[in-house]
Scaffold this active site. Sequence first.
Site, PDB file in Angstrom:
ATOM      1  N   HIS A  45      33.353  50.811  41.285  1.00 21.41           N
ATOM      2  CA  HIS A  45      33.911  49.531  41.709  1.00 21.41           C
ATOM      3  C   HIS A  45      32.818  48.519  42.025  1.00 21.41           C
ATOM      4  O   HIS A  45      32.975  47.325  41.780  1.00 21.41           O
ATOM      5  CB  HIS A  45      34.805  49.745  42.934  1.00 21.41           C
ATOM      6  CG  HIS A  45      35.737  48.620  43.205  1.00 21.41           C
ATOM      7  ND1 HIS A  45      36.899  48.428  42.491  1.00 21.41           N
ATOM      8  CD2 HIS A  45      35.688  47.602  44.104  1.00 21.41           C
ATOM      9  CE1 HIS A  45      37.525  47.356  42.949  1.00 21.41           C
ATOM     10  NE2 HIS A  45      36.807  46.839  43.921  1.00 21.41           N
ATOM     11  N   HIS A  91      43.540  45.355  42.191  1.00 22.71           N
ATOM     12  CA  HIS A  91      43.831  46.083  43.433  1.00 22.71           C
ATOM     13  C   HIS A  91      44.851  47.163  43.091  1.00 22.71           C
ATOM     14  O   HIS A  91      45.930  47.235  43.672  1.00 22.71           O
ATOM     15  CB  HIS A  91      44.335  45.138  44.522  1.00 22.71           C
ATOM     16  CG  HIS A  91      43.583  45.307  45.805  1.00 22.71           C
ATOM     17  ND1 HIS A  91      44.176  45.326  47.039  1.00 22.71           N
ATOM     18  CD2 HIS A  91      42.254  45.486  46.043  1.00 22.71           C
ATOM     19  CE1 HIS A  91      43.258  45.493  47.975  1.00 22.71           C
ATOM     20  NE2 HIS A  91      42.088  45.592  47.396  1.00 22.71           N
ATOM     21  N   SER A 532      37.981  48.067  36.445  1.00 22.53           N
ATOM     22  CA  SER A 532      38.700  49.079  37.228  1.00 22.53           C
ATOM     23  C   SER A 532      38.871  50.314  36.359  1.00 22.53           C
ATOM     24  O   SER A 532      39.663  50.306  35.408  1.00 22.53           O
ATOM     25  CB  SER A 532      40.064  48.541  37.672  1.00 22.53           C
ATOM     26  OG  SER A 532      40.805  49.556  38.320  1.00 22.53           O
TER      27      SER A 532
END
EC number: 6.3.5.3
Length: 744
Positions: A45, A91, A532
């Site tokens: 990340h 997210h 991601s």
Amino acid sequence: MSEITPEVVESHGLSSEEYDVILKALGREPNLVELGIFSVMWSEHCSYKSSRLHLKKLPTEAPWVICGPGENAGVIDIGDGHAAIFKMESHNHPSYIEPYQGAATGVGGILRDVFTMGARPVANANALRFGRPEHPKMKHLVQGVVAGIGGYGNCVGVPTVCGETNFHPAYDGNILVNAMTVGVADTDKIFYSAATGVGNPIVYVGSKTGRDGIHGATMASTDFEEDSDAKRPTVQVGDPFTEKLLIEACLELMATDAIVAIQDMGAAGLTSSSVEMATNGKTGIRLDMDKVPCREEGMTPYEMMLSESQERMLMVLKPGKEEMAAEIFKKWELDFAVIGEVTDTQRMVLEFGGEVVCDIPLGPLADEAPLYDRPTISLEEYKAWAKIAPITDAPDSADPGADLLKLMASPNLASRAWIAEQYDSQVGADTLQTGGDAGVVRVHGTKKALAISTDCTPRYCYADPYEGGKQAIAEAYRNLCAVGARPLAVTNCLNFANPQRPEIMTQLVEALRGMGDACRMLDFPIVSGNVSLYNESKATGGGSAILPTPAIGGVGIIDDYERMMTMGFKNAGDTIYLVGPEFWATPDPTRSHLGKSLWLDVVHGRDEGRTPPTDLVVERNAGKIIHELIDDGLVNAVHDVSDGGLAVALAEMALSGGTGADVEQNSEYTAAQWWFGEDQGRYVVTVPDTEALNEALSKGTENAETAQIGFRRIGTVGGDGLLGVSLADLREAHASFFREWMEV
């Protein structure tokens, strides 16, 4: 301090080889604080260790690019002393564990990335992927995510103007929540993150630090296990009202000359913000952890450094500006504390209780972090692994009207009104268009407007990652052109599964190659983004890997918003044209594409075939022509052709405008090919004056760029139906999915 055992190292997401690198960098064993800092900074990340080699190949420059990748967000010049600042972030893992807070804090984090650079946020967008609607957890996840996005954005006062929401079984156990924010700043008042000036004070502002979100960055860099409920403490908790105060306080301070550098505390919190600021400034940093504002008793330096509590910023101020800055943050009822200073050591030194609890050289934490060139396979080997083959027995459509109704009622094409109604799209009074090909917001006090679009077709990316990457960029470009904007730049969120599997790494590398080729051809540079990885799940009822999903956020400029275009049919009698590759004007049925089409999936239950190819020359030329037609006032409506093909594009135009159309099939194509093929590079336009159009086109035939673009008359605006289906039935089908799903 705890003993550093192999089990402790593994629990921090570090391999034994990586731990050996840490030992060499320090010349000793790390303590727990130092190990925690290495673990988050070396997570996927934060470090991009599996993707950085390939991200470097993307085009990032253009005359209008002020700041590309590497800062909090990308910055482009939009003229008249204004800049657009924007970025997209993921997210994903937090939103599966705790959908409301996961999505809400995703919005909060991306807002901070943008206003950190001096911009007032003017628009939010999103790209959401969910699993099957019938999955037992999915309704809860959709409700929570949508409520979280709306709840945070609405309270902060930033309109959500566009987005996309899709469903596929591959996301059953790992949903995707990608949030995007666009802001506007003055070009001479942009703020960066480089901490400079030895001795300058380092200041903490915003909310207090708690224990929420500890190891959030590490959690977002691994596969999901079945115990997702146990990971709830790693999900941050957001407060949008505090965020609003933080925006106003930061912008007020930015109007002075006090700030040297500024960085939001996002993933890895105080660790990443301080490391990035010192690294970018080629300096060092010393922090007194006793001075960090904490909301819980007995917090350790480990917890303070790894907390991902929301609504916090780190600043470097000019000497002597502390008191003035403190007064501003006191007025806005926010914490303000001088917690350290800039040094010339190129080291991170943390002190707590009168002792040094961390002393790490910055190089190994950032620029010298591990970098992996992971194994891949060839694209042909990948297609064989994915069992991708051309369709040899493509069915036809016996009743295009009935098929259209099925498509419009299907989860991936149904009305998103249930979602949109939960977002405040009008706050700020500058929103000009939502629910079209792109969201459009006025640049306050000017005639300019920004157009924003989010796009990706994961089923295309799975069948052919290279073509899928090209198509994602091209569709964002088309959507911006369709509203009259000049496409300027791209942000992205690259959502993929485990890069240690060669097939998955191939998806990432090939998608990036396709994106890069498209951006170069379309003069559409990538200025910011996010990666991601490890989007796989072993959660009960979940699939394994997600589809490769390189979500694209495109931004363009409309010089005069009165020339903005919309998709809805306007006037009865207007002529409808299909604009795109010239073979649609001179039919070549062998090039019509039903592979990976929604029609084949929804109507026939077949998720088969190859990805439709994207001709980038056609995309560029068609976009330029559409832009000219809009600027010259020759068209009344424009819509790009994408999911569901021509029939769905026409239906969306009819529903948007409240009037039907009389359209005809080209008999040289089958009904399925003509109405539901998903060939790329196409637009539908309506024309009030065909003579004026023909005159403009005749002048343009001397231009080589128009030679590959065909115009075909396909019908006339008017009536109360389409393809033998009434508008009332179309509207009912379109509205039915979310209404019925959410009422059960």
